[in-house]
Design a protein around this motif. Structure first.
Motif, PDB file in Angstrom:
ATOM      1  N   LEU A  15      -7.963  23.131  10.363  1.00  0.00           N
ATOM      2  CA  LEU A  15      -7.895  22.587  11.523  1.00  0.00           C
ATOM      3  C   LEU A  15      -8.696  21.322  11.167  1.00  0.00           C
ATOM      4  CD1 LEU A  15      -8.661  24.965  14.366  1.00  0.00           C
ATOM      5  CD2 LEU A  15      -6.732  23.536  13.881  1.00  0.00           C
ATOM      6  N   LEU A  16      -9.773  21.001  10.459  1.00  0.00           N
ATOM      7  CA  LEU A  16     -10.372  19.803  10.074  1.00  0.00           C
ATOM      8  C   LEU A  16      -9.638  18.787   9.350  1.00  0.00           C
ATOM      9  CD1 LEU A  16     -13.285  18.086  10.303  1.00  0.00           C
ATOM     10  CD2 LEU A  16     -13.748  19.371   8.141  1.00  0.00           C
ATOM     11  N   VAL A  17      -8.979  19.432   8.210  1.00  0.00           N
ATOM     12  CA  VAL A  17      -8.123  18.541   7.478  1.00  0.00           C
ATOM     13  C   VAL A  17      -6.970  18.137   8.422  1.00  0.00           C
ATOM     14  CG1 VAL A  17      -6.352  18.806   6.059  1.00  0.00           C
ATOM     15  CG2 VAL A  17      -8.432  20.061   5.393  1.00  0.00           C
ATOM     16  N   ALA A  18      -6.552  18.617   9.529  1.00  0.00           N
ATOM     17  CA  ALA A  18      -5.573  18.225  10.284  1.00  0.00           C
ATOM     18  C   ALA A  18      -6.051  17.461  11.441  1.00  0.00           C
ATOM     19  CB  ALA A  18      -4.980  19.182  10.869  1.00  0.00           C
ATOM     20  N   GLY A  19      -7.302  16.872  11.131  1.00  0.00           N
ATOM     21  CA  GLY A  19      -8.032  15.843  12.207  1.00  0.00           C
ATOM     22  C   GLY A  19      -8.657  16.595  13.372  1.00  0.00           C
ATOM     23  N   ALA A  41     -23.979  17.908  24.102  1.00  0.00           N
ATOM     24  CA  ALA A  41     -24.664  16.635  23.532  1.00  0.00           C
ATOM     25  C   ALA A  41     -24.084  17.034  22.024  1.00  0.00           C
ATOM     26  CB  ALA A  41     -26.183  16.877  23.639  1.00  0.00           C
ATOM     27  N   GLN A  42     -23.995  18.165  21.616  1.00  0.00           N
ATOM     28  CA  GLN A  42     -23.301  18.214  20.251  1.00  0.00           C
ATOM     29  C   GLN A  42     -22.005  17.902  20.155  1.00  0.00           C
ATOM     30  OE1 GLN A  42     -24.376  22.316  19.644  1.00  0.00           O
ATOM     31  NE2 GLN A  42     -26.281  22.018  18.982  1.00  0.00           N
ATOM     32  N   ALA A  43     -21.192  18.235  21.241  1.00  0.00           N
ATOM     33  CA  ALA A  43     -19.921  17.635  21.199  1.00  0.00           C
ATOM     34  C   ALA A  43     -19.647  16.014  21.380  1.00  0.00           C
ATOM     35  CB  ALA A  43     -18.997  18.413  22.749  1.00  0.00           C
ATOM     36  N   TYR A  44     -20.591  15.599  22.158  1.00  0.00           N
ATOM     37  CA  TYR A  44     -20.666  14.240  22.459  1.00  0.00           C
ATOM     38  C   TYR A  44     -20.910  13.537  21.144  1.00  0.00           C
ATOM     39  CZ  TYR A  44     -20.502  14.685  27.408  1.00  0.00           C
ATOM     40  OH  TYR A  44     -19.983  14.775  28.730  1.00  0.00           O
ATOM     41  N   THR A  45     -21.776  14.229  20.379  1.00  0.00           N
ATOM     42  CA  THR A  45     -22.272  13.615  19.109  1.00  0.00           C
ATOM     43  C   THR A  45     -21.182  13.721  17.762  1.00  0.00           C
ATOM     44  OG1 THR A  45     -24.643  13.926  19.483  1.00  0.00           O
ATOM     45  CG2 THR A  45     -23.802  13.705  17.008  1.00  0.00           C
ATOM     46  N   CYS A  46     -20.361  14.879  18.046  1.00  0.00           N
ATOM     47  CA  CYS A  46     -19.187  15.017  17.211  1.00  0.00           C
ATOM     48  C   CYS A  46     -18.149  14.032  17.604  1.00  0.00           C
ATOM     49  CB  CYS A  46     -18.754  16.427  17.326  1.00  0.00           C
ATOM     50  SG  CYS A  46     -17.564  16.969  16.316  1.00  0.00           S
ATOM     51  N   ALA A  47     -17.930  14.141  18.768  1.00  0.00           N
ATOM     52  CA  ALA A  47     -16.799  12.935  18.969  1.00  0.00           C
ATOM     53  C   ALA A  47     -17.291  11.252  18.247  1.00  0.00           C
ATOM     54  CB  ALA A  47     -16.828  12.837  20.368  1.00  0.00           C
ATOM     55  N   HIS A  48     -18.545  11.066  18.505  1.00  0.00           N
ATOM     56  CA  HIS A  48     -19.167   9.785  18.020  1.00  0.00           C
ATOM     57  C   HIS A  48     -18.801   9.668  16.519  1.00  0.00           C
ATOM     58  CE1 HIS A  48     -21.123   6.253  17.587  1.00  0.00           C
ATOM     59  NE2 HIS A  48     -22.090   6.715  16.836  1.00  0.00           N
ATOM     60  N   ARG A  49     -19.148  10.591  16.001  1.00  0.00           N
ATOM     61  CA  ARG A  49     -19.352  10.732  14.306  1.00  0.00           C
ATOM     62  C   ARG A  49     -18.057  10.881  13.776  1.00  0.00           C
ATOM     63  NH1 ARG A  49     -23.476  14.629  12.372  1.00  0.00           N
ATOM     64  NH2 ARG A  49     -24.828  13.191  12.855  1.00  0.00           N
ATOM     65  N   TYR A  50     -17.243  11.589  14.359  1.00  0.00           N
ATOM     66  CA  TYR A  50     -15.925  11.838  13.495  1.00  0.00           C
ATOM     67  C   TYR A  50     -14.884  10.952  13.956  1.00  0.00           C
ATOM     68  CZ  TYR A  50     -17.742  16.073  11.579  1.00  0.00           C
ATOM     69  OH  TYR A  50     -18.530  16.854  10.664  1.00  0.00           O
ATOM     70  N   PHE A  51     -14.837  10.585  15.308  1.00  0.00           N
ATOM     71  CA  PHE A  51     -13.865   9.838  15.898  1.00  0.00           C
ATOM     72  C   PHE A  51     -14.116   8.300  16.381  1.00  0.00           C
ATOM     73  CE2 PHE A  51     -12.993  14.275  16.820  1.00  0.00           C
ATOM     74  CZ  PHE A  51     -12.094  14.585  15.881  1.00  0.00           C
ATOM     75  N   GLY A  52     -15.517   8.028  16.125  1.00  0.00           N
ATOM     76  CA  GLY A  52     -15.763   6.765  16.741  1.00  0.00           C
ATOM     77  C   GLY A  52     -15.783   6.473  18.166  1.00  0.00           C
ATOM     78  N   VAL A  53     -15.963   7.421  18.868  1.00  0.00           N
ATOM     79  CA  VAL A  53     -16.037   7.333  20.431  1.00  0.00           C
ATOM     80  C   VAL A  53     -17.465   7.137  20.860  1.00  0.00           C
ATOM     81  CG1 VAL A  53     -15.410   8.373  22.352  1.00  0.00           C
ATOM     82  CG2 VAL A  53     -13.843   8.784  20.750  1.00  0.00           C
ATOM     83  N   ASP A  54     -17.485   6.040  21.500  1.00  0.00           N
ATOM     84  CA  ASP A  54     -18.865   5.426  22.141  1.00  0.00           C
ATOM     85  C   ASP A  54     -19.388   6.640  23.152  1.00  0.00           C
ATOM     86  OD1 ASP A  54     -21.384   4.707  22.740  1.00  0.00           O
ATOM     87  OD2 ASP A  54     -20.401   2.650  23.356  1.00  0.00           O
TER      88      ASP A  54
END
Length: 92
Positions: A15-19, A41-54
């Protein structure tokens, strides 16, 4: 039993390889009053780190005590018997 964990890890890698990012959650995560907020908080941090979402605004919302109370009340209302630990406290 080990094979199930290995299969889960392989699936998460695929799944990670598929984005896609998998954030595993277990009922023990919800057993503490802060548990769901920590997961968010972990999900929001993940969204920021992997997808650049503020997600700064969302992270700040986790600190709002009125929203926190409403969020926790809602989550308890949808859990079996209203408890994160799965134990019964009577009928709903």
């Amino acid at each position: 039993m080990r094979q199930k964990y290995v299969d889960d890890l392989w699936r998460n890698r695929e799944l990670l390889v598929a984005g896609r990012v998998v954030l595993p959650v277990v009922k023990e995560d919800l057993a503490t009053p802060q548990g769901m907020d920590d997961l968010m908080a972990q999900a929001y941090t993940c969204a920021h780190r992997y997808f650049g979402v503020d997600m700064r605004k969302r992270l700040l919302q986790l600190e709002n005590t009125d929203q926190k109370r409403d969020r926790h009340d809602f989550l308890r209302s949808i859990l079996p018997h209203g408890r994160a630990d799965g134990s019964s406290r009577g009928t709903m």
